[in-house]
Design a protein around this motif. Structure first.
Motif, PDB file in Angstrom:
ATOM      1  N   GLY A  64      15.413  89.720  60.539  1.00  0.00           N
ATOM      2  CA  GLY A  64      14.775  88.464  60.154  1.00  0.00           C
ATOM      3  C   GLY A  64      14.765  88.331  58.655  1.00  0.00           C
ATOM      4  N   THR A  65      13.597  88.277  58.080  1.00  0.00           N
ATOM      5  CA  THR A  65      13.498  88.174  56.617  1.00  0.00           C
ATOM      6  C   THR A  65      13.097  89.498  55.975  1.00  0.00           C
ATOM      7  OG1 THR A  65      11.157  87.507  56.677  1.00  0.00           O
ATOM      8  CG2 THR A  65      12.812  85.753  56.805  1.00  0.00           C
ATOM      9  N   HIS A  66      13.052  90.574  56.739  1.00  0.00           N
ATOM     10  CA  HIS A  66      12.532  91.844  56.237  1.00  0.00           C
ATOM     11  C   HIS A  66      13.654  92.850  56.012  1.00  0.00           C
ATOM     12  CE1 HIS A  66       8.250  90.867  57.120  1.00  0.00           C
ATOM     13  NE2 HIS A  66       8.822  90.060  57.985  1.00  0.00           N
ATOM     14  N   VAL A  67      13.698  93.423  54.819  1.00  0.00           N
ATOM     15  CA  VAL A  67      14.599  94.525  54.526  1.00  0.00           C
ATOM     16  C   VAL A  67      13.765  95.807  54.519  1.00  0.00           C
ATOM     17  CG1 VAL A  67      14.384  94.221  52.005  1.00  0.00           C
ATOM     18  CG2 VAL A  67      16.352  95.436  52.959  1.00  0.00           C
ATOM     19  N   ARG A  79      10.342 104.022  55.095  1.00  0.00           N
ATOM     20  CA  ARG A  79       9.718 104.484  53.857  1.00  0.00           C
ATOM     21  C   ARG A  79       9.462 103.358  52.863  1.00  0.00           C
ATOM     22  NH1 ARG A  79       6.969 108.866  54.835  1.00  0.00           N
ATOM     23  NH2 ARG A  79       8.181 110.388  56.026  1.00  0.00           N
ATOM     24  N   ALA A  80      10.060 102.198  53.069  1.00  0.00           N
ATOM     25  CA  ALA A  80       9.805 101.039  52.207  1.00  0.00           C
ATOM     26  C   ALA A  80      10.229  99.788  52.971  1.00  0.00           C
ATOM     27  CB  ALA A  80      10.574 101.150  50.892  1.00  0.00           C
ATOM     28  N   ARG A  81       9.521  98.685  52.730  1.00  0.00           N
ATOM     29  CA  ARG A  81       9.832  97.430  53.413  1.00  0.00           C
ATOM     30  C   ARG A  81       9.457  96.272  52.503  1.00  0.00           C
ATOM     31  NH1 ARG A  81       6.547  96.227  58.758  1.00  0.00           N
ATOM     32  NH2 ARG A  81       4.949  96.057  57.166  1.00  0.00           N
ATOM     33  N   HIS A  82      10.255  95.186  52.569  1.00  0.00           N
ATOM     34  CA  HIS A  82       9.973  94.031  51.723  1.00  0.00           C
ATOM     35  C   HIS A  82      10.365  92.758  52.453  1.00  0.00           C
ATOM     36  CE1 HIS A  82       9.187  91.766  48.112  1.00  0.00           C
ATOM     37  NE2 HIS A  82      10.433  91.311  48.065  1.00  0.00           N
ATOM     38  N   ASP A  83       9.513  91.734  52.351  1.00  0.00           N
ATOM     39  CA  ASP A  83       9.790  90.425  52.938  1.00  0.00           C
ATOM     40  C   ASP A  83      10.560  89.595  51.913  1.00  0.00           C
ATOM     41  OD1 ASP A  83       9.792  87.915  54.117  1.00  0.00           O
ATOM     42  OD2 ASP A  83       7.764  88.115  54.905  1.00  0.00           O
ATOM     43  N   LEU A  84      11.727  89.087  52.307  1.00  0.00           N
ATOM     44  CA  LEU A  84      12.647  88.408  51.394  1.00  0.00           C
ATOM     45  C   LEU A  84      12.493  86.898  51.396  1.00  0.00           C
ATOM     46  CD1 LEU A  84      15.772  90.489  52.400  1.00  0.00           C
ATOM     47  CD2 LEU A  84      14.588  90.655  50.204  1.00  0.00           C
ATOM     48  N   THR A 137      17.669  84.389  54.465  1.00  0.00           N
ATOM     49  CA  THR A 137      18.436  85.372  55.225  1.00  0.00           C
ATOM     50  C   THR A 137      19.000  84.796  56.517  1.00  0.00           C
ATOM     51  OG1 THR A 137      16.426  86.115  56.361  1.00  0.00           O
ATOM     52  CG2 THR A 137      17.031  87.265  54.335  1.00  0.00           C
ATOM     53  N   ARG A 138      18.500  83.641  56.959  1.00  0.00           N
ATOM     54  CA  ARG A 138      18.945  83.060  58.228  1.00  0.00           C
ATOM     55  C   ARG A 138      20.103  82.072  58.065  1.00  0.00           C
ATOM     56  NH1 ARG A 138      13.052  82.735  58.875  1.00  0.00           N
ATOM     57  NH2 ARG A 138      12.382  84.372  60.335  1.00  0.00           N
ATOM     58  N   ASP A 139      20.562  81.860  56.860  1.00  0.00           N
ATOM     59  CA  ASP A 139      21.632  80.913  56.593  1.00  0.00           C
ATOM     60  C   ASP A 139      22.950  81.423  57.179  1.00  0.00           C
ATOM     61  OD1 ASP A 139      22.698  78.530  54.985  1.00  0.00           O
ATOM     62  OD2 ASP A 139      23.938  80.195  54.286  1.00  0.00           O
ATOM     63  N   GLU A 140      23.576  80.639  58.046  1.00  0.00           N
ATOM     64  CA  GLU A 140      24.763  81.111  58.752  1.00  0.00           C
ATOM     65  C   GLU A 140      25.961  81.296  57.833  1.00  0.00           C
ATOM     66  OE1 GLU A 140      25.412  79.880  62.951  1.00  0.00           O
ATOM     67  OE2 GLU A 140      23.963  78.307  62.464  1.00  0.00           O
ATOM     68  N   ASP A 177       7.985  88.883  63.926  1.00  0.00           N
ATOM     69  CA  ASP A 177       9.093  88.224  63.234  1.00  0.00           C
ATOM     70  C   ASP A 177      10.211  89.185  62.843  1.00  0.00           C
ATOM     71  OD1 ASP A 177       7.405  89.437  61.386  1.00  0.00           O
ATOM     72  OD2 ASP A 177       7.747  87.935  59.831  1.00  0.00           O
ATOM     73  N   THR A 178      10.099  90.466  63.206  1.00  0.00           N
ATOM     74  CA  THR A 178      11.195  91.419  62.976  1.00  0.00           C
ATOM     75  C   THR A 178      11.944  91.748  64.263  1.00  0.00           C
ATOM     76  OG1 THR A 178       9.849  93.420  63.310  1.00  0.00           O
ATOM     77  CG2 THR A 178       9.880  92.473  61.094  1.00  0.00           C
ATOM     78  N   ALA A 179      11.555  91.147  65.392  1.00  0.00           N
ATOM     79  CA  ALA A 179      12.130  91.475  66.694  1.00  0.00           C
ATOM     80  C   ALA A 179      13.174  90.441  67.106  1.00  0.00           C
ATOM     81  CB  ALA A 179      11.022  91.549  67.741  1.00  0.00           C
TER      82      ALA A 179
END
Length: 445
Positions: free
Chosen positions: A107-110, A123-128, A134-137, A195-197
Protein backbone atom coordinates in the motif's frame (compact mmCIF):
# COMPACT_ATOMS: atom_id res chain seq x y z
CA UNK A 1 -31.66 -24.70 13.68
CA UNK A 2 -27.96 -25.53 13.77
CA UNK A 3 -28.38 -28.69 15.83
CA UNK A 4 -28.09 -30.54 12.51
CA UNK A 5 -24.44 -29.48 12.31
CA UNK A 6 -22.22 -31.72 14.41
CA UNK A 7 -19.47 -30.41 16.63
CA UNK A 8 -16.30 -29.18 14.94
CA UNK A 9 -12.80 -29.90 16.19
CA UNK A 10 -9.46 -28.40 15.17
CA UNK A 11 -7.49 -30.81 13.01
CA UNK A 12 -4.84 -28.60 11.38
CA UNK A 13 -3.11 -25.26 11.97
CA UNK A 14 -0.64 -23.54 9.71
CA UNK A 15 0.97 -20.15 9.36
CA UNK A 16 2.33 -19.36 5.91
CA UNK A 17 4.69 -16.38 6.30
CA UNK A 18 6.27 -15.26 3.03
CA UNK A 19 7.47 -11.72 2.47
CA UNK A 20 8.13 -12.78 -1.11
CA UNK A 21 5.32 -14.89 -2.56
CA UNK A 22 7.00 -18.13 -3.76
CA UNK A 23 4.91 -18.35 -6.94
CA UNK A 24 5.50 -14.70 -7.85
CA UNK A 25 9.29 -14.26 -7.91
CA UNK A 26 10.15 -12.04 -10.89
CA UNK A 27 13.87 -11.42 -10.26
CA UNK A 28 16.54 -13.72 -8.84
CA UNK A 29 20.24 -13.01 -9.27
CA UNK A 30 23.57 -13.31 -7.51
CA UNK A 31 24.73 -9.95 -8.85
CA UNK A 32 24.31 -6.39 -7.68
CA UNK A 33 22.48 -3.91 -9.86
CA UNK A 34 19.16 -2.36 -10.85
CA UNK A 35 16.50 -4.43 -12.63
CA UNK A 36 13.22 -3.25 -14.13
CA UNK A 37 10.31 -5.06 -12.49
CA UNK A 38 6.93 -3.65 -13.50
CA UNK A 39 4.29 -4.17 -10.80
CA UNK A 40 0.50 -4.26 -11.12
CA UNK A 41 -0.02 -3.06 -7.54
CA UNK A 42 2.00 -1.49 -4.70
CA UNK A 43 2.64 -4.87 -3.04
CA UNK A 44 6.25 -5.85 -3.76
CA UNK A 45 9.24 -7.32 -1.94
CA UNK A 46 12.97 -7.33 -2.58
CA UNK A 47 15.33 -9.49 -0.48
CA UNK A 48 19.09 -9.89 -0.18
CA UNK A 49 21.73 -11.46 2.08
CA UNK A 50 22.56 -9.42 5.16
CA UNK A 51 25.68 -7.25 4.95
CA UNK A 52 26.68 -3.92 6.46
CA UNK A 53 25.94 -1.05 4.15
CA UNK A 54 23.14 -0.30 1.67
CA UNK A 55 20.64 -3.08 1.29
CA UNK A 56 17.86 -3.66 -1.25
CA UNK A 57 15.95 -0.69 -2.67
CA UNK A 58 12.96 0.25 -4.84
CA UNK A 59 12.82 3.08 -7.40
CA UNK A 60 9.27 4.36 -7.74
CA UNK A 61 7.81 7.64 -8.98
CA UNK A 62 11.13 9.50 -8.99
CA UNK A 63 12.04 8.32 -5.49
CA UNK A 64 14.51 5.78 -4.18
CA UNK A 65 13.25 3.78 -1.21
CA UNK A 66 16.06 1.86 0.45
CA UNK A 67 17.41 0.41 3.66
CA UNK A 68 20.80 0.39 5.33
CA UNK A 69 22.22 -2.06 7.87
CA UNK A 70 24.98 -0.68 10.10
CA UNK A 71 26.32 -2.83 12.93
CA UNK A 72 22.90 -4.41 13.35
CA UNK A 73 21.00 -1.11 13.21
CA UNK A 74 18.40 -0.75 10.44
CA UNK A 75 17.50 2.54 8.73
CA UNK A 76 15.04 3.32 5.94
CA UNK A 77 16.28 5.87 3.41
CA UNK A 78 13.92 7.91 1.22
CA UNK A 79 15.52 9.93 -1.58
CA UNK A 80 13.68 12.17 -4.02
CA UNK A 81 12.88 15.75 -4.99
CA UNK A 82 16.40 16.74 -3.97
CA UNK A 83 15.78 15.59 -0.40
CA UNK A 84 17.10 12.64 1.63
CA UNK A 85 15.48 11.29 4.75
CA UNK A 86 16.89 8.64 7.08
CA UNK A 87 14.25 7.00 9.28
CA UNK A 88 14.90 4.65 12.17
CA UNK A 89 12.73 3.19 14.90
CA UNK A 90 13.90 4.40 18.30
CA UNK A 91 12.99 1.16 20.05
CA UNK A 92 13.12 -1.59 17.44
CA UNK A 93 15.92 -0.70 15.00
CA UNK A 94 18.52 -3.20 16.21
CA UNK A 95 18.60 -6.67 14.66
CA UNK A 96 19.94 -9.79 16.36
CA UNK A 97 22.34 -11.75 14.15
CA UNK A 98 20.57 -11.07 10.83
CA UNK A 99 21.16 -13.47 7.94
CA UNK A 100 19.03 -11.62 5.40
CA UNK A 101 17.41 -8.27 4.69
CA UNK A 102 14.26 -7.25 2.86
CA UNK A 103 12.36 -4.17 1.82
CA UNK A 104 8.60 -4.32 1.22
CA UNK A 105 6.05 -1.93 -0.17
CA UNK A 106 2.49 -2.68 0.96
CA UNK A 107 0.00 0.00 0.00
CA UNK A 108 1.58 3.23 1.12
CA UNK A 109 3.93 1.66 3.68
CA UNK A 110 7.60 0.87 3.15
CA UNK A 111 9.08 -1.55 5.69
CA UNK A 112 12.67 -2.71 6.31
CA UNK A 113 13.17 -6.27 7.58
CA UNK A 114 15.89 -8.53 8.89
CA UNK A 115 15.84 -12.32 8.84
CA UNK A 116 16.68 -13.51 12.35
CA UNK A 117 16.42 -16.72 14.33
CA UNK A 118 12.71 -16.10 14.99
CA UNK A 119 12.04 -15.37 11.30
CA UNK A 120 11.41 -12.07 9.51
CA UNK A 121 11.34 -9.09 11.90
CA UNK A 122 10.29 -5.57 10.90
CA UNK A 123 12.90 -3.06 12.09
CA UNK A 124 11.67 0.18 10.48
CA UNK A 125 8.48 1.33 8.75
CA UNK A 126 7.33 4.56 7.12
CA UNK A 127 4.06 5.76 5.58
CA UNK A 128 4.76 7.35 2.17
CA UNK A 129 1.43 9.12 1.67
CA UNK A 130 3.04 12.55 2.03
CA UNK A 131 5.98 11.55 -0.19
CA UNK A 132 4.56 9.99 -3.38
CA UNK A 133 1.53 8.24 -4.84
CA UNK A 134 2.44 4.59 -4.50
CA UNK A 135 -0.84 3.48 -6.12
CA UNK A 136 -0.23 5.25 -9.44
CA UNK A 137 -0.31 2.63 -12.20
CA UNK A 138 2.09 4.47 -14.51
CA UNK A 139 4.68 4.73 -11.75
CA UNK A 140 4.24 1.06 -10.83
CA UNK A 141 4.77 0.06 -14.47
CA UNK A 142 8.21 1.73 -14.29
CA UNK A 143 9.21 0.16 -10.95
CA UNK A 144 12.90 -0.76 -10.63
CA UNK A 145 14.40 -2.96 -7.92
CA UNK A 146 17.96 -2.44 -6.78
CA UNK A 147 20.01 -5.33 -5.38
CA UNK A 148 23.20 -4.86 -3.34
CA UNK A 149 26.37 -6.96 -3.45
CA UNK A 150 25.42 -10.62 -3.26
CA UNK A 151 22.23 -10.11 -5.29
CA UNK A 152 18.85 -11.32 -4.10
CA UNK A 153 15.28 -11.81 -5.28
CA UNK A 154 12.20 -9.69 -5.88
CA UNK A 155 8.54 -10.08 -6.74
CA UNK A 156 5.05 -9.74 -5.25
CA UNK A 157 4.57 -9.43 -1.52
CA UNK A 158 3.14 -12.54 0.12
CA UNK A 159 1.69 -12.39 3.64
CA UNK A 160 2.45 -12.41 7.35
CA UNK A 161 -0.77 -14.25 8.14
CA UNK A 162 -4.25 -14.96 6.87
CA UNK A 163 -7.66 -13.79 8.01
CA UNK A 164 -11.16 -13.16 6.57
CA UNK A 165 -11.23 -16.59 4.91
CA UNK A 166 -14.10 -17.52 2.59
CA UNK A 167 -14.71 -20.50 0.36
CA UNK A 168 -14.83 -19.64 -3.33
CA UNK A 169 -18.34 -20.66 -4.32
CA UNK A 170 -20.77 -21.13 -7.15
CA UNK A 171 -23.72 -18.77 -7.31
CA UNK A 172 -25.83 -21.17 -5.21
CA UNK A 173 -23.25 -21.10 -2.40
CA UNK A 174 -21.71 -24.54 -2.93
CA UNK A 175 -17.89 -24.56 -2.70
CA UNK A 176 -16.04 -24.57 -6.00
CA UNK A 177 -14.11 -27.81 -6.37
CA UNK A 178 -11.68 -29.52 -8.71
CA UNK A 179 -11.59 -33.08 -7.42
CA UNK A 180 -10.14 -32.95 -3.91
CA UNK A 181 -9.21 -29.26 -4.29
CA UNK A 182 -11.36 -26.44 -2.97
CA UNK A 183 -10.50 -22.75 -3.06
CA UNK A 184 -10.36 -19.99 -0.47
CA UNK A 185 -10.03 -16.24 -0.61
CA UNK A 186 -8.24 -14.66 2.31
CA UNK A 187 -6.91 -11.35 3.51
CA UNK A 188 -3.13 -11.57 3.29
CA UNK A 189 -2.00 -9.57 6.31
CA UNK A 190 0.72 -6.99 5.76
CA UNK A 191 3.11 -5.28 8.18
CA UNK A 192 0.57 -3.27 10.15
CA UNK A 193 -3.07 -2.26 10.10
CA UNK A 194 -5.64 -3.11 7.42
CA UNK A 195 -4.26 -0.69 4.82
CA UNK A 196 -1.16 -2.91 4.44
CA UNK A 197 -3.14 -6.06 3.51
CA UNK A 198 -4.63 -7.37 0.26
CA UNK A 199 -6.78 -10.21 -1.14
CA UNK A 200 -5.23 -13.56 -2.02
CA UNK A 201 -6.57 -16.83 -3.42
CA UNK A 202 -5.52 -20.25 -2.05
CA UNK A 203 -6.12 -23.84 -3.03
CA UNK A 204 -7.16 -26.16 -0.19
CA UNK A 205 -6.48 -29.90 -0.39
CA UNK A 206 -9.56 -31.40 1.27
CA UNK A 207 -7.64 -34.55 2.14
CA UNK A 208 -4.48 -33.17 3.75
CA UNK A 209 -5.91 -29.68 4.50
CA UNK A 210 -2.72 -28.12 3.16
CA UNK A 211 -3.01 -24.80 1.30
CA UNK A 212 -1.10 -23.20 -1.56
CA UNK A 213 -1.00 -19.54 -2.54
CA UNK A 214 -2.31 -19.30 -6.11
CA UNK A 215 -3.37 -15.74 -6.92
CA UNK A 216 -3.62 -12.14 -5.75
CA UNK A 217 -6.48 -9.75 -6.46
CA UNK A 218 -6.22 -5.96 -6.48
CA UNK A 219 -8.85 -3.36 -7.25
CA UNK A 220 -9.56 -0.08 -8.98
CA UNK A 221 -12.19 2.10 -7.35
CA UNK A 222 -15.06 3.82 -9.21
CA UNK A 223 -14.42 7.16 -7.48
CA UNK A 224 -10.64 7.62 -7.34
CA UNK A 225 -7.54 6.63 -9.33
CA UNK A 226 -4.97 4.01 -8.41
CA UNK A 227 -4.74 0.35 -7.43
CA UNK A 228 -5.85 -0.72 -3.96
CA UNK A 229 -5.32 -3.78 -1.81
CA UNK A 230 -8.97 -4.06 -0.80
CA UNK A 231 -9.89 -7.23 1.05
CA UNK A 232 -12.48 -9.22 3.04
CA UNK A 233 -13.57 -10.67 -0.30
CA UNK A 234 -16.04 -13.23 -1.63
CA UNK A 235 -15.23 -14.76 -5.02
CA UNK A 236 -18.20 -16.28 -6.87
CA UNK A 237 -18.09 -18.42 -10.02
CA UNK A 238 -21.09 -17.43 -12.13
CA UNK A 239 -23.31 -19.90 -13.94
CA UNK A 240 -22.14 -18.29 -17.19
CA UNK A 241 -18.52 -19.20 -16.44
CA UNK A 242 -17.23 -15.80 -15.30
CA UNK A 243 -16.63 -14.32 -11.87
CA UNK A 244 -18.26 -11.93 -9.43
CA UNK A 245 -15.91 -10.41 -6.86
CA UNK A 246 -17.42 -8.63 -3.87
CA UNK A 247 -14.93 -6.92 -1.60
CA UNK A 248 -14.58 -4.36 1.18
CA UNK A 249 -12.63 -1.13 0.70
CA UNK A 250 -10.23 -1.68 3.60
CA UNK A 251 -7.24 -0.89 1.36
CA UNK A 252 -6.93 2.74 2.50
CA UNK A 253 -8.80 2.60 5.81
CA UNK A 254 -7.13 4.51 8.62
CA UNK A 255 -7.49 3.21 12.13
CA UNK A 256 -9.40 5.62 14.41
CA UNK A 257 -7.13 7.53 16.74
CA UNK A 258 -9.10 6.58 19.85
CA UNK A 259 -10.86 3.41 20.97
CA UNK A 260 -14.13 5.34 21.09
CA UNK A 261 -13.88 5.57 17.31
CA UNK A 262 -15.73 7.95 15.05
CA UNK A 263 -19.35 8.27 14.05
CA UNK A 264 -18.91 9.92 10.65
CA UNK A 265 -18.84 8.05 7.29
CA UNK A 266 -15.35 6.90 6.35
CA UNK A 267 -15.89 5.69 2.78
CA UNK A 268 -15.61 2.06 3.87
CA UNK A 269 -18.11 0.15 1.73
CA UNK A 270 -18.57 -2.86 -0.54
CA UNK A 271 -17.70 -2.94 -4.23
CA UNK A 272 -18.39 -5.47 -6.96
CA UNK A 273 -16.29 -6.56 -9.93
CA UNK A 274 -16.90 -8.92 -12.82
CA UNK A 275 -14.24 -10.79 -14.77
CA UNK A 276 -13.79 -13.51 -17.36
CA UNK A 277 -10.10 -14.05 -16.52
CA UNK A 278 -8.68 -16.98 -14.57
CA UNK A 279 -8.82 -15.40 -11.12
CA UNK A 280 -7.58 -18.58 -9.43
CA UNK A 281 -4.06 -18.01 -10.78
CA UNK A 282 -1.70 -15.05 -11.18
CA UNK A 283 -2.23 -11.39 -10.30
CA UNK A 284 -5.24 -9.37 -11.41
CA UNK A 285 -6.40 -5.76 -11.13
CA UNK A 286 -10.19 -5.57 -11.28
CA UNK A 287 -12.43 -2.62 -12.10
CA UNK A 288 -15.18 -2.26 -9.50
CA UNK A 289 -18.50 -0.52 -9.07
CA UNK A 290 -20.52 0.16 -5.96
CA UNK A 291 -22.60 -2.70 -4.59
CA UNK A 292 -25.55 -0.70 -3.24
CA UNK A 293 -26.27 -2.31 0.13
CA UNK A 294 -29.44 -0.99 1.80
CA UNK A 295 -29.01 0.23 5.37
CA UNK A 296 -32.37 1.91 5.96
CA UNK A 297 -32.84 2.71 9.64
CA UNK A 298 -29.48 1.26 10.72
CA UNK A 299 -27.64 4.57 11.35
CA UNK A 300 -24.90 3.03 9.24
CA UNK A 301 -21.60 4.78 8.55
CA UNK A 302 -19.86 1.84 6.84
CA UNK A 303 -20.43 -1.65 5.42
CA UNK A 304 -18.09 -4.61 4.88
CA UNK A 305 -17.76 -8.46 4.76
CA UNK A 306 -20.03 -9.24 1.76
CA UNK A 307 -21.25 -12.80 1.11
CA UNK A 308 -23.43 -13.55 -1.92
CA UNK A 309 -25.81 -16.42 -2.66
CA UNK A 310 -28.34 -16.64 -5.49
CA UNK A 311 -31.60 -18.47 -4.95
CA UNK A 312 -34.48 -19.12 -7.37
CA UNK A 313 -36.14 -15.82 -6.43
CA UNK A 314 -33.00 -13.66 -6.54
CA UNK A 315 -29.92 -12.81 -4.51
CA UNK A 316 -29.19 -12.78 -0.79
CA UNK A 317 -26.28 -10.67 0.47
CA UNK A 318 -24.97 -10.95 3.99
CA UNK A 319 -22.85 -8.05 5.21
CA UNK A 320 -21.79 -6.03 8.24
CA UNK A 321 -23.03 -2.54 9.10
CA UNK A 322 -21.27 -0.21 11.54
CA UNK A 323 -22.89 2.49 13.67
CA UNK A 324 -19.43 3.81 14.48
CA UNK A 325 -15.89 2.48 14.59
CA UNK A 326 -15.93 -0.01 16.10
CA UNK A 327 -19.59 -0.85 16.84
CA UNK A 328 -20.90 -3.25 14.20
CA UNK A 329 -23.44 -5.98 13.56
CA UNK A 330 -24.56 -8.43 10.83
CA UNK A 331 -27.27 -7.61 8.31
CA UNK A 332 -29.04 -9.32 5.41
CA UNK A 333 -30.30 -7.89 2.12
CA UNK A 334 -32.16 -9.54 -0.73
CA UNK A 335 -33.61 -8.75 -4.14
CA UNK A 336 -34.12 -9.90 -7.72
CA UNK A 337 -30.75 -8.45 -8.77
CA UNK A 338 -27.61 -7.21 -7.03
CA UNK A 339 -28.48 -3.66 -8.10
CA UNK A 340 -31.97 -4.00 -6.65
CA UNK A 341 -31.61 -5.06 -3.01
CA UNK A 342 -33.69 -4.23 0.04
CA UNK A 343 -32.83 -4.68 3.68
CA UNK A 344 -34.40 -7.86 5.03
CA UNK A 345 -33.27 -7.44 8.62
CA UNK A 346 -30.30 -6.96 10.93
CA UNK A 347 -29.12 -8.20 14.32
CA UNK A 348 -28.85 -4.73 15.83
CA UNK A 349 -28.44 -6.06 19.37
CA UNK A 350 -24.82 -6.95 18.43
CA UNK A 351 -21.91 -4.54 18.87
CA UNK A 352 -18.88 -6.59 17.74
CA UNK A 353 -20.21 -9.20 15.32
CA UNK A 354 -18.96 -9.73 11.77
CA UNK A 355 -18.08 -12.43 9.22
CA UNK A 356 -21.68 -12.73 7.99
CA UNK A 357 -21.85 -16.03 6.07
CA UNK A 358 -24.75 -17.71 4.23
CA UNK A 359 -24.89 -21.51 4.19
CA UNK A 360 -27.54 -24.09 3.33
CA UNK A 361 -28.39 -26.60 6.07
CA UNK A 362 -31.00 -29.27 5.29
CA UNK A 363 -32.49 -27.14 2.53
CA UNK A 364 -32.71 -23.96 4.62
CA UNK A 365 -30.50 -20.90 4.34
CA UNK A 366 -28.76 -20.13 7.62
CA UNK A 367 -26.95 -16.86 8.37
CA UNK A 368 -23.82 -17.48 10.44
CA UNK A 369 -21.70 -14.82 12.09
CA UNK A 370 -19.00 -14.35 14.74
CA UNK A 371 -19.60 -12.63 18.09
CA UNK A 372 -16.21 -11.15 18.96
CA UNK A 373 -14.59 -11.00 22.36
CA UNK A 374 -15.54 -7.31 22.67
CA UNK A 375 -19.22 -8.27 22.63
CA UNK A 376 -21.40 -8.15 25.75
CA UNK A 377 -20.58 -11.04 28.07
CA UNK A 378 -23.61 -13.15 27.17
CA UNK A 379 -22.74 -12.94 23.46
CA UNK A 380 -18.97 -13.20 23.66
CA UNK A 381 -16.76 -15.58 21.62
CA UNK A 382 -19.42 -17.63 19.82
CA UNK A 383 -20.78 -18.35 16.36
CA UNK A 384 -24.51 -17.44 16.28
CA UNK A 385 -26.85 -18.86 13.64
CA UNK A 386 -29.76 -16.70 12.41
CA UNK A 387 -32.75 -17.32 10.20
CA UNK A 388 -33.63 -14.98 7.33
CA UNK A 389 -35.35 -12.58 9.74
CA UNK A 390 -32.01 -12.33 11.60
CA UNK A 391 -33.50 -13.99 14.68
CA UNK A 392 -30.95 -16.17 16.44
CA UNK A 393 -31.86 -19.85 16.27
CA UNK A 394 -28.78 -21.46 17.74
CA UNK A 395 -25.00 -21.47 17.69
CA UNK A 396 -22.31 -23.31 15.81
CA UNK A 397 -20.64 -25.88 18.07
CA UNK A 398 -17.01 -25.13 17.31
CA UNK A 399 -13.88 -23.92 19.12
CA UNK A 400 -13.54 -20.14 19.00
CA UNK A 401 -9.97 -19.02 18.26
CA UNK A 402 -8.79 -15.61 19.40
CA UNK A 403 -9.76 -12.32 17.73
CA UNK A 404 -12.81 -12.45 15.40
CA UNK A 405 -12.73 -15.74 13.46
CA UNK A 406 -15.25 -16.17 10.67
CA UNK A 407 -17.61 -19.19 10.51
CA UNK A 408 -16.44 -20.25 7.06
CA UNK A 409 -18.01 -23.70 6.69
CA UNK A 410 -18.77 -25.96 3.74
CA UNK A 411 -20.44 -29.32 3.30
CA UNK A 412 -17.77 -31.65 1.93
CA UNK A 413 -18.19 -35.35 1.09
CA UNK A 414 -20.78 -36.14 3.74
CA UNK A 415 -19.19 -33.98 6.45
CA UNK A 416 -18.31 -30.37 7.10
CA UNK A 417 -15.07 -28.40 6.90
CA UNK A 418 -14.42 -25.07 8.61
CA UNK A 419 -11.60 -22.74 7.54
CA UNK A 420 -11.08 -19.91 9.99
CA UNK A 421 -8.26 -17.99 11.68
CA UNK A 422 -6.97 -16.59 14.95
CA UNK A 423 -5.32 -13.34 16.02
CA UNK A 424 -1.71 -14.44 16.55
CA UNK A 425 0.68 -11.77 15.34
CA UNK A 426 3.90 -12.06 13.36
CA UNK A 427 6.79 -9.89 12.21
CA UNK A 428 7.90 -8.36 15.49
CA UNK A 429 6.71 -5.86 18.08
CA UNK A 430 7.06 -2.80 15.84
CA UNK A 431 4.05 -3.76 13.72
CA UNK A 432 1.35 -3.93 16.38
CA UNK A 433 -2.18 -5.04 15.48
CA UNK A 434 -3.07 -6.33 12.04
CA UNK A 435 -0.60 -9.10 11.18
CA UNK A 436 -2.83 -12.01 12.28
CA UNK A 437 -3.31 -14.86 11.91
CA UNK A 438 -2.89 -18.62 11.86
CA UNK A 439 -5.15 -20.53 9.49
CA UNK A 440 -7.24 -22.85 11.70
CA UNK A 441 -8.90 -25.78 9.95
CA UNK A 442 -11.61 -27.92 11.52
CA UNK A 443 -13.67 -30.95 10.60
CA UNK A 444 -17.05 -32.07 11.90
CA UNK A 445 -16.92 -35.01 14.29
Amino acid sequence: MCAVLPRFEVVHRLRPVDLLAPHAVAVRTGDAGAVAMPAVAPYVTVTSPAADGPGPALHLGGHRLGMTLTNGSVTITVDGDGDRRELRSRRFHRAEGPSGTALTLTGTHVTAWTLEQAGWVARARHDLREVLDTRDEAALADLVVELPAGGGAAGRFGQLGLRDTRFVTAEDGTPLRDGDTAWLTATSAGPGFFDTAHTSVWSLDLGTLDVSHRADLFFRRPDRPGVFGDHATHLVRTDAGGWLVATSTWGDFERPATRAGRRTPAGLRVTLAGSGADLLHGAHVLDTRELPLPTDGLASIATWDPHLVRRDDGWLVGFVSARRFFDFHPALAGGPALDDLRLLDAATDRTATEGTTLVEVDGRTVVLASDGRDSPRRLRARFPAFDLTMAERGTLDAPYPTNLPWPTVAAVDGGWVMATFDGRRAGGTLLGYGTHGDLVLMRSR
